[in-house]
Design an enzyme around this catalytic site. Structure first.
Site, PDB file in Angstrom:
ATOM      1  N   ASN A   9       0.875  -1.178   0.000  1.00  0.00           N
ATOM      2  CA  ASN A   9       0.000   0.000   0.000  1.00  0.00           C
ATOM      3  C   ASN A   9       0.910   1.224   0.000  1.00  0.00           C
ATOM      4  O   ASN A   9       1.502   1.551   1.013  1.00  0.00           O
ATOM      5  CB  ASN A   9      -0.882  -0.041   1.260  1.00  0.00           C
ATOM      6  CG  ASN A   9      -1.710   1.215   1.433  1.00  0.00           C
ATOM      7  OD1 ASN A   9      -1.801   2.035   0.518  1.00  0.00           O
ATOM      8  ND2 ASN A   9      -2.319   1.366   2.596  1.00  0.00           N
ATOM      9  N   TRP A  10       0.998   1.861  -1.166  1.00  0.00           N
ATOM     10  CA  TRP A  10       1.929   2.995  -1.274  1.00  0.00           C
ATOM     11  C   TRP A  10       1.372   4.265  -0.640  1.00  0.00           C
ATOM     12  O   TRP A  10       2.078   5.270  -0.532  1.00  0.00           O
ATOM     13  CB  TRP A  10       2.249   3.265  -2.753  1.00  0.00           C
ATOM     14  CG  TRP A  10       3.009   2.174  -3.439  1.00  0.00           C
ATOM     15  CD1 TRP A  10       3.422   0.970  -2.908  1.00  0.00           C
ATOM     16  CD2 TRP A  10       3.463   2.167  -4.811  1.00  0.00           C
ATOM     17  NE1 TRP A  10       4.090   0.225  -3.844  1.00  0.00           N
ATOM     18  CE2 TRP A  10       4.127   0.943  -5.028  1.00  0.00           C
ATOM     19  CE3 TRP A  10       3.365   3.067  -5.865  1.00  0.00           C
ATOM     20  CZ2 TRP A  10       4.699   0.612  -6.258  1.00  0.00           C
ATOM     21  CZ3 TRP A  10       3.927   2.737  -7.095  1.00  0.00           C
ATOM     22  CH2 TRP A  10       4.592   1.523  -7.282  1.00  0.00           C
ATOM     23  N   LYS A  11       0.117   4.251  -0.274  1.00  0.00           N
ATOM     24  CA  LYS A  11      -0.551   5.420   0.318  1.00  0.00           C
ATOM     25  C   LYS A  11      -0.330   6.662  -0.563  1.00  0.00           C
ATOM     26  O   LYS A  11      -0.279   6.540  -1.778  1.00  0.00           O
ATOM     27  CB  LYS A  11      -0.058   5.637   1.752  1.00  0.00           C
ATOM     28  CG  LYS A  11      -0.169   4.371   2.589  1.00  0.00           C
ATOM     29  CD  LYS A  11      -0.023   4.613   4.049  1.00  0.00           C
ATOM     30  CE  LYS A  11      -0.022   3.288   4.782  1.00  0.00           C
ATOM     31  NZ  LYS A  11      -0.069   3.434   6.229  1.00  0.00           N
ATOM     32  N   GLU A 167      -5.203  -5.231  10.514  1.00  0.00           N
ATOM     33  CA  GLU A 167      -4.195  -4.197  10.724  1.00  0.00           C
ATOM     34  C   GLU A 167      -4.474  -3.463  12.040  1.00  0.00           C
ATOM     35  O   GLU A 167      -5.320  -2.556  12.067  1.00  0.00           O
ATOM     36  CB  GLU A 167      -4.237  -3.179   9.585  1.00  0.00           C
ATOM     37  CG  GLU A 167      -3.990  -3.788   8.225  1.00  0.00           C
ATOM     38  CD  GLU A 167      -3.449  -2.756   7.247  1.00  0.00           C
ATOM     39  OE1 GLU A 167      -2.319  -2.922   6.794  1.00  0.00           O
ATOM     40  OE2 GLU A 167      -4.151  -1.775   6.968  1.00  0.00           O
ATOM     41  N   SER A 213       3.552  -2.220  10.408  1.00  0.00           N
ATOM     42  CA  SER A 213       5.008  -2.196  10.596  1.00  0.00           C
ATOM     43  C   SER A 213       5.669  -3.540  10.292  1.00  0.00           C
ATOM     44  O   SER A 213       6.617  -3.949  10.959  1.00  0.00           O
ATOM     45  CB  SER A 213       5.353  -1.731  12.016  1.00  0.00           C
ATOM     46  OG  SER A 213       4.853  -0.422  12.226  1.00  0.00           O
ATOM     47  N   GLY A 234       2.912  -1.196   4.286  1.00  0.00           N
ATOM     48  CA  GLY A 234       2.912   0.238   4.014  1.00  0.00           C
ATOM     49  C   GLY A 234       4.330   0.729   3.756  1.00  0.00           C
ATOM     50  O   GLY A 234       4.869   0.597   2.646  1.00  0.00           O
ATOM     51  N   GLY A 235       4.957   1.274   4.775  1.00  0.00           N
ATOM     52  CA  GLY A 235       6.284   1.881   4.649  1.00  0.00           C
ATOM     53  C   GLY A 235       7.307   1.033   3.902  1.00  0.00           C
ATOM     54  O   GLY A 235       8.004   1.529   2.998  1.00  0.00           O
TER      55      GLY A 235
HETATM   56  C1  PEP Z   1      -0.773  -0.009   6.161  1.00  0.00           C
HETATM   57  O1  PEP Z   1      -1.076   1.158   6.343  1.00  0.00           O
HETATM   58  O2  PEP Z   1      -1.510  -0.735   5.463  1.00  0.00           O
HETATM   59  C2  PEP Z   1       0.451  -0.497   6.791  1.00  0.00           C
HETATM   60  C3  PEP Z   1       0.518  -1.751   7.096  1.00  0.00           C
HETATM   61  O3  PEP Z   1       1.432   0.429   7.040  1.00  0.00           O
HETATM   62  P1  PEP Z   1       2.896   0.171   7.687  1.00  0.00           P
HETATM   63  O4  PEP Z   1       3.427  -1.111   7.086  1.00  0.00           O
HETATM   64  O5  PEP Z   1       3.692   1.362   7.309  1.00  0.00           O
HETATM   65  O6  PEP Z   1       2.673   0.040   9.165  1.00  0.00           O
END
Ligand code: PEP
Length: 250
Positions: A9-11, A167, A213, A234-235
């Protein structure tokens, strides 16, 4: 065997040229990956260009959201027809950032999930408790309620095409990951909740991803859990090498 998926998920990150580069790297590095299906969900502006990059590769394309109407006077919205026209295979729905910042409700999500499924696009339906709910010991209750409010409105045929992502909100972008045990017990609870409505056989087929994370250093332990079938990332999805390393954790 349930399908294993690692989806990025590149947001609201990367420009179109940066996104195209990232997609090229994911395709190149992920070429030999057999253990799971990879998918990327770039911002809407990138979908057409990224779809061109993904053509002929095994990497799936996803959107991060869609409109709750089919078409018409809804300025700024993106319809499922538009997503279909750029060959989107997945659409993330109910991400906690959408629920929290954009007031996305169970009711809206019921509409969206139906629209997406009608087009043959697989929803990646997100659920998860916030910190306050976890600290109050309400995490099971919260994810069950989120699951029932939307997924219980579907037919078994529709349900077969849903991917669920657990999540925990307190773990998203915070660097705090749920322990493998914490994640597993919620995944098992969600699967049991699906089984209660749709039967154990169907529930066994549903891919349930963990998100929060997730990174190369913790993915292996998380993915080793019985009810965890991959990750929504995400990140770490913004660096192709990290994203692929997560995919290699199976
Ligand atoms: C997300 O927002 O879907 C996510 C899992 O973010 P991160 O991996 O950055 O916590």
């Amino acid at each position: 065997m349930r399908q294993k998926i690692v989806a990025g998920n590149w947001k609201m990150n990367t420009t179109v040229p940066q996104g195209v580069e990232l997609a090229k790297e994911v395709v190149a590095l992920g070429e030999k990956l057999e253990a799971c299906k990879l998918a990327v969900a770039p911002p809407f502006t990138h979908l057409y260009a990224v779809a061109e990059v993904l053509k002929g590769s095994k990497v799936g394309l996803g959107a991060q959201n869609c409109a709750d109407h089919k078409s018409g006077a809804y300025t700024g919205e993106i319809s499922v027809d538009m997503l279909e026209s750029v060959a989107c295979e997945y659409c993330i729905l109910g991400h906690s950032e959408r629920r929290q910042y954009y007031g996305e409700t169970d009711e809206t999500l019921c509409t969206k999930i139906n629209l997406v499924l009608e087009k043959g696009i697989k929803p990646i339906f997100c659920i998860g408790e916030n910190l306050e709910e976890r600290e109050a010991g309400r995490h099971f209750e919260v994810v069950e309620a989120q699951t029932k409010a939307v997924l219980y409105t579907l037919t078994p045929e529709q349900m077969k095409n849903v991917v669920v992502a657990y999540e925990p909100v307190w773990a998203i972008g915070t660097g705090k990951t749920a322990t493998a045990e914490q994640a597993q017990e919620i995944h098992a609870c969600v699967r049991a909740c699906i089984a209660e409505k749709f039967g154990a056989e169907l529930a066994e087929e549903i891919t349930i991803l963990y998100g929060g994370s997730c990174k190369p250093s913790n993915a292996k332990e998380i993915f080793a859990q019985k009810d965890i079938d991959g990750g929504l990332i995400g990140g770490a999805a913004l660096k192709a090498a990290d994203f692929i390393a997560i995919g290699e954790s199976f």
